[in-house]
Design a protein around this motif. Structure first.
Motif, PDB file in Angstrom:
ATOM      1  N   ALA A  29       0.836  -1.207   0.000  1.00 12.98           N
ATOM      2  CA  ALA A  29       0.000   0.000   0.000  1.00 12.98           C
ATOM      3  C   ALA A  29       0.869   1.255   0.000  1.00 12.98           C
ATOM      4  CB  ALA A  29      -0.933  -0.003   1.214  1.00 12.98           C
ATOM      5  N   ALA A  30       2.038   1.184   0.651  1.00 12.87           N
ATOM      6  CA  ALA A  30       2.936   2.347   0.700  1.00 12.87           C
ATOM      7  C   ALA A  30       3.479   2.674  -0.692  1.00 12.87           C
ATOM      8  CB  ALA A  30       4.090   2.082   1.663  1.00 12.87           C
ATOM      9  N   LEU A  31       3.482   1.696  -1.582  1.00 17.31           N
ATOM     10  CA  LEU A  31       3.915   1.908  -2.971  1.00 17.31           C
ATOM     11  C   LEU A  31       2.777   2.472  -3.803  1.00 17.31           C
ATOM     12  CD1 LEU A  31       5.818  -1.476  -3.431  1.00 17.31           C
ATOM     13  CD2 LEU A  31       6.778   0.777  -2.864  1.00 17.31           C
ATOM     14  N   GLU A  32       1.700   2.871  -3.133  1.00 13.53           N
ATOM     15  CA  GLU A  32       0.540   3.467  -3.788  1.00 13.53           C
ATOM     16  C   GLU A  32      -0.178   2.496  -4.719  1.00 13.53           C
ATOM     17  OE1 GLU A  32       0.751   7.489  -4.768  1.00 13.53           O
ATOM     18  OE2 GLU A  32       1.977   7.935  -3.007  1.00 13.53           O
ATOM     19  N   ALA A  33      -0.081   1.234  -4.427  1.00 11.35           N
ATOM     20  CA  ALA A  33      -0.881   0.254  -5.167  1.00 11.35           C
ATOM     21  C   ALA A  33      -2.345   0.416  -4.766  1.00 11.35           C
ATOM     22  CB  ALA A  33      -0.402  -1.160  -4.849  1.00 11.35           C
ATOM     23  N   SER A  34      -3.250  -0.063  -5.627  1.00 13.45           N
ATOM     24  CA  SER A  34      -4.673   0.003  -5.286  1.00 13.45           C
ATOM     25  C   SER A  34      -4.946  -0.925  -4.102  1.00 13.45           C
ATOM     26  CB  SER A  34      -5.513  -0.439  -6.483  1.00 13.45           C
ATOM     27  OG  SER A  34      -5.338  -1.823  -6.680  1.00 13.45           O
ATOM     28  N   PHE A  35      -6.094  -0.722  -3.436  1.00 16.25           N
ATOM     29  CA  PHE A  35      -6.411  -1.559  -2.280  1.00 16.25           C
ATOM     30  C   PHE A  35      -6.472  -3.026  -2.659  1.00 16.25           C
ATOM     31  CE2 PHE A  35      -9.606  -3.903   0.169  1.00 16.25           C
ATOM     32  CZ  PHE A  35      -8.974  -3.894   1.400  1.00 16.25           C
ATOM     33  N   ILE A  36      -7.071  -3.302  -3.821  1.00 19.06           N
ATOM     34  CA  ILE A  36      -7.282  -4.712  -4.158  1.00 19.06           C
ATOM     35  C   ILE A  36      -5.950  -5.434  -4.382  1.00 19.06           C
ATOM     36  CG2 ILE A  36      -7.577  -4.476  -6.681  1.00 19.06           C
ATOM     37  CD1 ILE A  36     -10.032  -6.359  -6.335  1.00 19.06           C
ATOM     38  N   ILE A  37      -4.983  -4.745  -4.979  1.00 18.02           N
ATOM     39  CA  ILE A  37      -3.652  -5.342  -5.185  1.00 18.02           C
ATOM     40  C   ILE A  37      -2.953  -5.565  -3.837  1.00 18.02           C
ATOM     41  CG2 ILE A  37      -1.355  -4.979  -6.193  1.00 18.02           C
ATOM     42  CD1 ILE A  37      -3.389  -5.381  -8.311  1.00 18.02           C
ATOM     43  N   SER A  38      -2.904  -4.522  -3.018  1.00 19.05           N
ATOM     44  CA  SER A  38      -2.233  -4.634  -1.720  1.00 19.05           C
ATOM     45  C   SER A  38      -2.898  -5.709  -0.872  1.00 19.05           C
ATOM     46  CB  SER A  38      -2.294  -3.308  -0.949  1.00 19.05           C
ATOM     47  OG  SER A  38      -2.349  -2.201  -1.807  1.00 19.05           O
ATOM     48  N   ALA A  39      -4.233  -5.707  -0.887  1.00 17.82           N
ATOM     49  CA  ALA A  39      -4.955  -6.652  -0.038  1.00 17.82           C
ATOM     50  C   ALA A  39      -4.717  -8.090  -0.514  1.00 17.82           C
ATOM     51  CB  ALA A  39      -6.455  -6.335  -0.041  1.00 17.82           C
ATOM     52  N   LEU A  40      -4.762  -8.303  -1.823  1.00 19.80           N
ATOM     53  CA  LEU A  40      -4.512  -9.653  -2.330  1.00 19.80           C
ATOM     54  C   LEU A  40      -3.096 -10.102  -2.004  1.00 19.80           C
ATOM     55  CD1 LEU A  40      -6.346  -9.854  -5.783  1.00 19.80           C
ATOM     56  CD2 LEU A  40      -6.813 -11.137  -3.681  1.00 19.80           C
ATOM     57  N   ALA A  41      -2.132  -9.186  -2.109  1.00 20.86           N
ATOM     58  CA  ALA A  41      -0.745  -9.533  -1.772  1.00 20.86           C
ATOM     59  C   ALA A  41      -0.648  -9.946  -0.300  1.00 20.86           C
ATOM     60  CB  ALA A  41       0.177  -8.346  -2.063  1.00 20.86           C
ATOM     61  N   GLY A  42      -1.181  -9.124   0.587  1.00 22.99           N
ATOM     62  CA  GLY A  42      -1.124  -9.432   2.019  1.00 22.99           C
ATOM     63  C   GLY A  42      -1.851 -10.729   2.340  1.00 22.99           C
ATOM     64  N   PHE A  43      -3.061 -10.868   1.810  1.00 26.78           N
ATOM     65  CA  PHE A  43      -3.869 -12.060   2.061  1.00 26.78           C
ATOM     66  C   PHE A  43      -3.128 -13.324   1.607  1.00 26.78           C
ATOM     67  CE2 PHE A  43      -6.937 -15.316   1.069  1.00 26.78           C
ATOM     68  CZ  PHE A  43      -7.894 -15.209   2.064  1.00 26.78           C
ATOM     69  N   THR A  44      -2.582 -13.259   0.386  1.00 25.48           N
ATOM     70  CA  THR A  44      -1.930 -14.440  -0.187  1.00 25.48           C
ATOM     71  C   THR A  44      -0.719 -14.864   0.637  1.00 25.48           C
ATOM     72  OG1 THR A  44      -2.643 -13.663  -2.354  1.00 25.48           O
ATOM     73  CG2 THR A  44      -0.955 -15.390  -2.307  1.00 25.48           C
ATOM     74  N   VAL A  45       0.090 -13.881   1.039  1.00 24.18           N
ATOM     75  CA  VAL A  45       1.287 -14.215   1.816  1.00 24.18           C
ATOM     76  C   VAL A  45       0.892 -14.844   3.157  1.00 24.18           C
ATOM     77  CG1 VAL A  45       3.220 -13.213   3.098  1.00 24.18           C
ATOM     78  CG2 VAL A  45       2.799 -12.547   0.718  1.00 24.18           C
ATOM     79  N   ALA A  46      -0.069 -14.203   3.849  1.00 29.94           N
ATOM     80  CA  ALA A  46      -0.483 -14.739   5.147  1.00 29.94           C
ATOM     81  C   ALA A  46      -1.062 -16.142   4.991  1.00 29.94           C
ATOM     82  CB  ALA A  46      -1.520 -13.810   5.796  1.00 29.94           C
ATOM     83  N   PHE A  47      -1.928 -16.319   3.999  1.00 25.35           N
ATOM     84  CA  PHE A  47      -2.573 -17.617   3.834  1.00 25.35           C
ATOM     85  C   PHE A  47      -1.578 -18.704   3.428  1.00 25.35           C
ATOM     86  CE2 PHE A  47      -4.973 -20.835   1.511  1.00 25.35           C
ATOM     87  CZ  PHE A  47      -5.881 -21.179   2.498  1.00 25.35           C
ATOM     88  N   ALA A  48      -0.650 -18.347   2.523  1.00 25.23           N
ATOM     89  CA  ALA A  48       0.335 -19.336   2.071  1.00 25.23           C
ATOM     90  C   ALA A  48       1.210 -19.792   3.229  1.00 25.23           C
ATOM     91  CB  ALA A  48       1.193 -18.742   0.947  1.00 25.23           C
ATOM     92  N   LEU A  49       1.653 -18.835   4.044  1.00 26.45           N
ATOM     93  CA  LEU A  49       2.479 -19.200   5.205  1.00 26.45           C
ATOM     94  C   LEU A  49       1.711 -20.109   6.156  1.00 26.45           C
ATOM     95  CD1 LEU A  49       4.391 -15.970   6.287  1.00 26.45           C
ATOM     96  CD2 LEU A  49       5.359 -18.150   5.536  1.00 26.45           C
ATOM     97  N   ARG A  50       0.450 -19.740   6.413  1.00 29.27           N
ATOM     98  CA  ARG A  50      -0.350 -20.509   7.359  1.00 29.27           C
ATOM     99  C   ARG A  50      -0.652 -21.902   6.801  1.00 29.27           C
ATOM    100  NH1 ARG A  50      -1.054 -22.317  11.324  1.00 29.27           N
ATOM    101  NH2 ARG A  50      -2.982 -22.635  12.463  1.00 29.27           N
ATOM    102  N   ALA A  51      -0.911 -21.947   5.493  1.00 30.35           N
ATOM    103  CA  ALA A  51      -1.154 -23.242   4.851  1.00 30.35           C
ATOM    104  C   ALA A  51       0.071 -24.139   4.999  1.00 30.35           C
ATOM    105  CB  ALA A  51      -1.499 -23.035   3.377  1.00 30.35           C
ATOM    106  N   GLY A  52       1.258 -23.546   4.803  1.00 29.63           N
ATOM    107  CA  GLY A  52       2.488 -24.313   5.019  1.00 29.63           C
ATOM    108  C   GLY A  52       2.587 -24.806   6.448  1.00 29.63           C
TER     109      GLY A  52
END
Lengths: 193, 193, 193
Positions: free
Chosen positions: B165-188
Motif C-alpha cells: 500500500a505504501a507503494l501506492e498500489a490500489s487496495f485490491i492489489i495490496s490486499a490480495l498480496a497481504g492475504f496471499t502471503v499470510a494464507f500461504a504461510l499458514r497453509a504451510g
C-alpha cells in the motif's frame, strides 16, 4: 516534571516487556511470539487504563512504546539462554513494572478527573493487567492470584501515591513514595514468598 | 474499491465464526453456546481493533455481521456431525480468517491515521484476537501460542499489505498480496506443522 | 422509573461481587484479592457494555459501584467460613446477577440507539462477561461453557425484555418480565442441572 512521568512509563513498559519475553523464552517460542508477548505484557495495562478513561490509547499516538517492546523482545530472544535463572529475573522485572504502573495508572486517572478511589483501582488495574494477560494467554498459573501479596503491592503503591499527591507534594515525591512502597512490598513477597 | 473491503471483512467474520462454532461442536455445546462462540470468534478481533482506534464498533453500527455469525452457528450446529475431520476444517477456516483480518486490521488502522508500525500491530491483533478469545474461553490450548508460525503469518500479511500500500498500489492489489502471503504461510504451517 | 433501573444495576453488581468474593474464598485468597475478584466480577460486564457502546464507563462516573464491591468483599471475607455450602450460594448469586444484567445490558443498548438484535447480544454479554472474567482469571472451569443453559438464560432474559419493551410496556413491566424469565430458567438449570 513531565520527564519523570515519561521515564516511569517507559520503564514500566520495558520491564513488563522483559517479563513477557522471558515467558516466551521459557516456552521456547519463535521470535514473533516473543514480540507479541512482550508487547501484550508491556502495553496491556496502560491500554486498559486508556480505554476505561476514554482517552487515546498511548501507544497508538506514540509508536516508540511499541518499538521499545520489540527491541526488548529481540534482545531477550538472543540473550535469554545466557541467564541461568530466568524465572527470578522475570519476577524482579515484573516487580519493577508493578511499582511503576501502580503510580502511573493512578496519576493518569487523577489527571483525567477521576476521584481518589477510582484512581487507586485504576492504578491496581494498570499494574496488574499486562501480567494477567500474559499469564492467561500462556496458560501459566496467574501470578496475581498466587498468595504472594501481588495485588496488595499494586494497591499499596497506588494508595500511597494518591495519598501523598493529595498533600500537594510534587509529582516526583509522590511517585517515588508510591513506587518505593509497592516495590518494597513486592520484593518482600519474592524474598520470603 | 469498497466492495472488496466489505467482502474481506464479511469473509473474515464468517470463517472465524465457523471456527468458533466448530469448537462448540467439539465440546458438544448447546445451540446458544454455538451462537456465542461463533460471535465471539467472528467479531472479537475487529471489536478490539475498533476499541483501540477509538472508532464505533463495527457490528453495533451494522448488525448484519451478527446475523452472519448466528446463521453460521445454526448451519454448523445442524451439519457438523456430517463432517469427519472437523479439526482440519477448523484450522483452514481459521487460516482464511487470519489472512483476511491481518489485511483488514492494518487497513482500518492506516485509514484512521495510525503510522505503519501501529498498523502492522493492529493487523496482527485483529487477526489473532478472535481465535485467542475462543481458545481462552474454551480452555483449549491457545492456537496462537503453539509453535506453528501462527502469529508470524498475521504479521507477514499485515506487513506485506502495509508495504505494498505504501507503494501506492490500489487496495485490491495490496490486499490480495497481504492475504496471499499470510494464507500461504499458514497453509504451510498446517501442512508441515 | 429510574429508581428501579438503578436498583437492578446495583443489585446485579452486588450479587456478582458476592460470587467473585466466594471464588476468592474457595481459593483461600487474601483480602485484597477478594476486593479485586469482587470488583472484576461485579463491574466487568457493565464495563464491557459501556466500552462497546462508546459511553462513559459507569463506575468511573459513579464510584459507589466500586464501594459496593469492596464492602461486599469485606463482608464475605469475614463471614464466608460460616456458610457450609458456598458453591450453592455462589450459583444463586450468579443467577440473580445474570437475570439483572441481561435486562440492564439490553436496556442500556436500546437507550443508546442500538437495534434490537444488538441489544439482545449486549444483554447476553453484560450478563455473562463478569462471571467469565472471574472464571478465566481464577482458572476455574468457565461456568458459561458448562452444559447448563447458562448463556441461554441470559439470551432469554434479554430477548423477553426487548420484546416486551417493543410493545411499549413500561420499563418496570418489561424488566420484571425479562428478569423473571432469565432467573426461572437459570433456577431450573441449577436445580435439575
Amino acid at each position: 516534571m513531565p520527564s519523570f512521568i515519561d521515564f516511569l512509563d517507559v520503564l514500566g513498559v520495558a520491564v513488563f516487556a522483559v517479563s513477557g519475553a522471558l515467558v516466551a523464552s521459557r516456552k521456547e517460542m519463535d521470535l514473533v511470539s516473543f514480540g507479541l508477548l512482550a508487547s501484550l505484557t508491556g502495553i496491556g495495562g496502560g491500554t486498559l487504563r486508556d480505554l476505561l478513561l476514554d482517552q487515546p490509547v498511548f501507544w497508538i499516538e506514540q509508536p516508540y512504546y511499541l518499538v521499545t517492546c520489540l527491541i526488548v523482545a529481540i534482545l531477550v530472544y538472543f540473550t535469554a539462554h545466557v541467564f541461568q535463572r530466568r524465572f527470578i529475573i522475570l519476577l524482579w522485572a515484573d516487580a519493577i513494572g508493578v511499582a511503576a504502573f501502580s503510580v502511573m495508572g493512578a496519576e493518569v486517572a487523577l489527571r483525567s478527573g477521576a476521584n481518589e478511589l477510582v484512581a487507586i483501582v485504576m492504578g491496581m488495574m494498570t499494574a496488574t493487567f499486562g501480567g494477567l494477560a500474559r499469564d492467561v494467554v500462556c496458560a501459566e498459573p496467574v501470578l496475581i492470584m498466587r498468595k504472594e501479596l501481588y495485588a496488595t503491592c499494586a494497591m499499596a503503591g497506588a494508595t500511597v501515591y494518591v495519598g501523598v499527591a493529595a498533600l500537594e507534594a510534587s509529582f516526583i515525591i509522590s511517585a517515588l513514595a508510591g513506587f518505593t512502597v509497592a516495590f518494597a512490598l513486592r520484593a518482600g513477597g519474592i524474598h520470603w514468598g
